[in-house]
Design a protein around this motif. Sequence first.
Motif, PDB file in Angstrom:
ATOM      1  N   THR A  77       0.838  -1.201   0.000  1.00 59.06           N
ATOM      2  CA  THR A  77       0.000   0.000   0.000  1.00 59.06           C
ATOM      3  C   THR A  77       0.869   1.245   0.000  1.00 59.06           C
ATOM      4  N   THR A  78       1.896   1.263   0.822  1.00 59.28           N
ATOM      5  CA  THR A  78       2.820   2.398   0.871  1.00 59.28           C
ATOM      6  C   THR A  78       3.501   2.588  -0.479  1.00 59.28           C
ATOM      7  N   ALA A  79       3.938   1.500  -1.096  1.00 55.17           N
ATOM      8  CA  ALA A  79       4.608   1.579  -2.394  1.00 55.17           C
ATOM      9  C   ALA A  79       3.673   2.112  -3.476  1.00 55.17           C
ATOM     10  N   VAL A  80       2.427   1.671  -3.450  1.00 60.49           N
ATOM     11  CA  VAL A  80       1.450   2.142  -4.438  1.00 60.49           C
ATOM     12  C   VAL A  80       1.199   3.638  -4.243  1.00 60.49           C
ATOM     13  N   LYS A  81       1.023   4.063  -3.002  1.00 61.37           N
ATOM     14  CA  LYS A  81       0.805   5.488  -2.723  1.00 61.37           C
ATOM     15  C   LYS A  81       1.995   6.318  -3.187  1.00 61.37           C
ATOM     16  N   GLU A  82       3.198   5.822  -2.945  1.00 58.37           N
ATOM     17  CA  GLU A  82       4.400   6.536  -3.363  1.00 58.37           C
ATOM     18  C   GLU A  82       4.477   6.638  -4.881  1.00 58.37           C
ATOM     19  N   GLN A  83       4.131   5.573  -5.566  1.00 57.98           N
ATOM     20  CA  GLN A  83       4.146   5.594  -7.035  1.00 57.98           C
ATOM     21  C   GLN A  83       3.142   6.608  -7.568  1.00 57.98           C
ATOM     22  N   ILE A  84       1.971   6.655  -6.972  1.00 57.23           N
ATOM     23  CA  ILE A  84       0.948   7.639  -7.372  1.00 57.23           C
ATOM     24  C   ILE A  84       1.454   9.046  -7.114  1.00 57.23           C
TER      25      ILE A  84
ATOM     26  N   ALA B 130       5.237  18.717 -12.709  1.00 56.46           N
ATOM     27  CA  ALA B 130       6.494  19.269 -13.219  1.00 56.46           C
ATOM     28  C   ALA B 130       6.383  19.579 -14.709  1.00 56.46           C
ATOM     29  N   GLY B 131       5.571  18.808 -15.415  1.00 49.89           N
ATOM     30  CA  GLY B 131       5.362  19.049 -16.836  1.00 49.89           C
ATOM     31  C   GLY B 131       4.641  20.362 -17.108  1.00 49.89           C
ATOM     32  N   LEU B 132       3.996  20.906 -16.093  1.00 54.99           N
ATOM     33  CA  LEU B 132       3.277  22.171 -16.248  1.00 54.99           C
ATOM     34  C   LEU B 132       4.158  23.381 -15.990  1.00 54.99           C
ATOM     35  N   LEU B 133       5.368  23.165 -15.465  1.00 57.13           N
ATOM     36  CA  LEU B 133       6.256  24.283 -15.167  1.00 57.13           C
ATOM     37  C   LEU B 133       6.489  25.112 -16.421  1.00 57.13           C
ATOM     38  N   GLY B 134       6.315  26.397 -16.281  1.00 51.09           N
ATOM     39  CA  GLY B 134       6.503  27.298 -17.412  1.00 51.09           C
ATOM     40  C   GLY B 134       5.295  27.415 -18.303  1.00 51.09           C
TER      41      GLY B 134
ATOM     42  N   LYS C  91       2.070  11.971  -9.974  1.00 50.51           N
ATOM     43  CA  LYS C  91       1.436  13.288  -9.905  1.00 50.51           C
ATOM     44  C   LYS C  91       2.480  14.392  -9.946  1.00 50.51           C
ATOM     45  N   LEU C  92       3.615  14.188  -9.269  1.00 49.77           N
ATOM     46  CA  LEU C  92       4.679  15.187  -9.298  1.00 49.77           C
ATOM     47  C   LEU C  92       5.267  15.346 -10.697  1.00 49.77           C
TER      48      LEU C  92
END
Length: 81
Positions: A29-36, A45-49, A40-41
Amino acid sequence: MRTNVTLDESLVSELLHLSGEKTKTAAVTTAVKEQIRRAKLRKLAGLLGRVEVDEDSLKEQEKADQKRARLLERAGAEHGR
């Protein structure tokens, strides 16, 4: 939700060790949450600029948040008497 998956035992053992979780379920569960979170990050990050930010509005919102926090602290202190 109950889901059955087949995982490599050595990976699960390493995940348990690295995550510090006590059960396989908690570790996965922790690993899945971290992957999500990471996905999302990357998306953010793709929206920067690409997104225009109104700095003045952000500063005003921060001031309003701080004022709200002070009011809540005072209300809590008064209630606790």
